[in-house]
Design an enzyme around this catalytic site. Structure first.
Site, PDB file in Angstrom:
ATOM      1  N   ASP A  85      49.542  35.983  32.605  1.00 25.33           N
ATOM      2  CA  ASP A  85      49.515  36.365  34.012  1.00 25.33           C
ATOM      3  C   ASP A  85      50.818  36.068  34.739  1.00 25.33           C
ATOM      4  OD1 ASP A  85      46.872  37.490  34.510  1.00 25.33           O
ATOM      5  OD2 ASP A  85      46.171  35.528  33.809  1.00 25.33           O
ATOM      6  N   GLU A 134      35.775  42.520  38.138  1.00 18.19           N
ATOM      7  CA  GLU A 134      36.247  41.583  37.126  1.00 18.19           C
ATOM      8  C   GLU A 134      36.591  40.287  37.842  1.00 18.19           C
ATOM      9  OE1 GLU A 134      39.306  43.389  34.716  1.00 18.19           O
ATOM     10  OE2 GLU A 134      40.171  41.428  34.275  1.00 18.19           O
TER      11      GLU A 134
END
Ligand SMILES: Cc1ncc(COP(=O)(O)O)c(C=O)c1O
Lengths: 402, 256
Positions: free
Chosen positions: B57, B46
């Protein structure tokens, strides 16, 4: 043209809820509950009585005689600066804290730029006995120290946002991340008409009390509800949204949004989103925002922490794109000069954010018979160190020239 | 055949997906990292498209993104790097990025570039399932790009079914209500949540991610799904590395 939000959370092309799945359940709950809760009789009663007895509403609509003479027109000031905590921000935090209580939330988070929304959130949390955490960019903690002290005095925890430009955008990112980490016990009180649907609409509804009062107040003064112009500064756009709300369909009322030009719209250091922005997604909302061709968000700049934001509420993006709203820009210098002028002419020291709105008066070519309402969104106590530095650099200004 | 499809039709357990941010630690590291991960048996890679404002995040990925951007990483370059890596590599690659980046690039142009460069799928955490379903589903099919939607402990059964219906790579099972980058053990509440999802007998394979950082958490995740995704823990090891391929083989050996 429809100016209010549609069923899917859009204003024309703008709005919506572009959020990660982690936030979905909270946003969905808000979406399905907010209108119902706001419409409850017990909510309305509590909201209105707090606005009256705690905030001090209605805020006066004051005819600014000397300012009017100076511009050879008629200018009224909507005195949100006289609200408890010193700005319009408290209208929204009162509404949202009552909502949060009804949703059973125990912990409140907020972002703040100028610190006014942080103070307003810390205030209602103290009032309701709820835990309060406010995210604030490190740069803003430096330039809005009095408000940081107030938040601490009120029992809130102020957490510095250290990423990006360390201003409002970054504080908002941190608040969103906190909410992802604490979905079940926490409510996020957003401070402006930004973020995913239903926030822009919800915050606008809580701020709409500003224009609701303006209608009957102007009628008392002038025998008519509608002014020719309503002028407000726009960071995210909550004071503007509140001041425009009940006038949006009255096309005889021209609405004027004033953005921060920073060092000049094309200087590379600006927060003039409607000119420099293109359509994209920021903080869960599709709107105009300052970004590179690659879609990286550009760090904005303004002397005013509350206007130093690279986006704009989706409703304002719609009002501006459709031509319903007129936009002016005020630079740092113009805003400082306008703050000084209002202080010296009317004895009212405005917040730096608010001062941007007043800087538009020079540019508007108002006619003698025009009636203009300025949304005086907040007072300038928090900005005294900036004002003092300005006065020191411009010694001629130390004494009033009147 | 789309590489994701062949992976999931041939392998049903212990699938290891490793995430890294393109352009970190250096602008030109992308291909080296892809090769080393593939050589060490990683099943799926990924690649994060660095973004200025990665809302979901934690600090590790935020910092790697900021470094990547200051290294001059961008989407066109990333597509070129993936394309170049395809000369030597056949590991399935999915890109992870925020919706705004794709909007600005142009969705169709973006999907076309995915196909041309050999990207097999996408993860777009802030793209609502409803918008994908109403506006993009045919375009994704046209360019044979798979999509993976996220589910979390807060996701209702009804939405999990929708994610199952719409996802055609894998379902990204977010291990707990959090941003990326935590590194605690998997607790009972999380295990119950994994079991609840297992019992739903979804059609789409599931990979568990967020907070997977060592052998133990990887194994636990694998016990409850087809595999796991490791991101921040991997980026942290890359941070201090002077020899990327050595660092990667040591890291993978510690995991399985
Ligand atoms: C006094 C005042 N006016 C205006 C603003 C800008 O916010 P908004 O555009 O949401 O009214 C702020 C924000 O901090 C403020 O403190």
């Amino acid at each position: 043209m429809k100016y209010q939000v549609d069923e899917l959370g859009f204003y024309g092309d703008f709005g919506g809820a572009f959020i990660p799945e982690m936030l979905h359940s909270n946003i969905e709950t808000l979406k399905s509950e907010y209108k119902k809760i706001i419409a409850e009789a017990s909510f309305k009663e509590e909201f209105n009585s707090l606005l009256k007895d705690y905030v001090g509403r209605p805020s006066p609509l004051y005819f600014a005689k000397r300012l009017s003479e100076k511009y050879n027109t008629k200018i009224y000031l909507k005195r949100e600066d006289l609200n408890h905590t010193g700005a319009h921000k408290i209208n929204n935090t009162i509404g949202q804290i009552l909502l949060a209580k009804r949703l059973g939330k125990k912990r409140i988070i907020a972002e703040t730029g100028a610190g006014q929304h942080g103070v307003a959130t810390a205030t209602v949390c103290a009032l309701m006995g709820l835990e309060c955490i406010v995210y604030m960019g490190k740069v803003d903690i430096g330039r809005q120290a009095p408000n940081v002290a107030r938040m601490k005095m009120l029992g809130a925890e102020v957490r510095p946002a250290l990423s990006g430009s360390q201003t409002l955008k970054d504080a908002t990112n941190e608040a969103i991340r906190d909410w992802i980490n604490n979905p079940s016990n926490t409510h996020y009180i957003i401070g402006s008409v930004v973020g995913p649907h239903p926030y822009p609409d919800m915050v606008a509804r809580f701020q709409s009390v500003i224009s609701e009062e303006m209608k009957w107040q102007l009628k008392e003064h002038e025998g008519r509800e509608n002014p020719n112009y309503i002028v407000a500064c726009v960071g995210g756009g909550s004071n503007a949204a509140g001041a425009f709300y009940h006038y949006l369909d009255d096309l005889d009322v021209k609405i004027v949004a004033v953005e921060a030009a920073g060092k000049g719209v094309n200087s590379g250091e600006s927060a003039a989103t409607s000119v420099l922005g293109t359509i994209g997604i920021i903080h869960g909302s599709k709107t105009l925002l300052m970004q590179t061709e690659d879609g990286q968000i550009i760090e904005p700049y303004s002397i005013s922490a509350g206007l130093d934001y690279p986006g704009i509420g989706p409703q304002h993006a719609h009002l501006i794109s459709s031509g319903r709203a007129i936009v002016y820009h005020a630079s740092d210098e113009e805003a400082l000069a306008a703050a000084l002028e209002l202080s010296r002419i009317e004895g009212i020291i405005p917040a730096l954010e608010t001062a941007h709105a007043f800087a538009a008066l020079n540019k508007m070519h108002l006619k003698k018979e025009d009636i203009t309402i300025m949304c005086l969104s907040g007072r300038g106590d928090k900005d005294l160190s900036t004002f003092t530095a300005y006065l020191d650099k411009n010694p001629g200004q130390h004494k009033s020239d009147h | 055949m789309n590489r994701l499809e062949s992976l999931f039709s041939n392998k049903y357990k212990e699938i290891l997906n490793v995430y890294f941010t393109a352009g970190h630690p250096t602008k030109d590291a992308t291909q080296d990292i892809i090769y080393a991960l593939e050589q060490n048996g990683v099943d799926l890679i990924e690649v994060g498209i660095p973004y200025s404002d990665p809302m979901a995040d934690g600090e590790t990925i935020q910092k790697s993104s900021a470094i990547a951007l200051s290294n001059g990483m961008n989407l066109s370059l990333l597509f070129q790097q993936v394309k170049d890596s395809r000369r030597r590599s056949n590991v399935p690659i999915v890109l992870m990025g925020y919706y705004n980046q794709m909007l600005q690039f142009g969705i169709e142009k973006f999907l076309k570039q995915c196909q041309l460069s050999g990207v097999d799928g996408l993860i777009i955490p802030d793209l609502p399932m409803s918008i994908y379903k109403n506006e993009y589903i045919d375009l994704f099919d046209k360019y044979d790009v798979k999509i993976s939607f996220l589910i979390t402990p807060e996701t209702s059964d009804e939405r999990i079914r929708l994610a199952d219906e719409l996802s055609n790579g894998f379902i990204y099972v977010v291990s707990k209500s959090s941003i990326t980058g935590t590194s605690s053990n998997i607790d009972d509440a999380q295990k119950h949540y994994f079991e609840r999802i297992e019992k739903m007998k979804l059609n789409t394979p599931r990979l568990i991610g967020f907070g997977i950082h060592d052998k133990k958490t990887y194994q636990t995740a694998c016990n409850h799904s087809q595999g796991a995704i490791i991101g921040s823990a991997f980026i942290r090891t890359l941070n201090g590395s002077s020899d990327i391929s050595k660092t990667i083989s040591e890291f993978i050996n510690r995991i399985r």
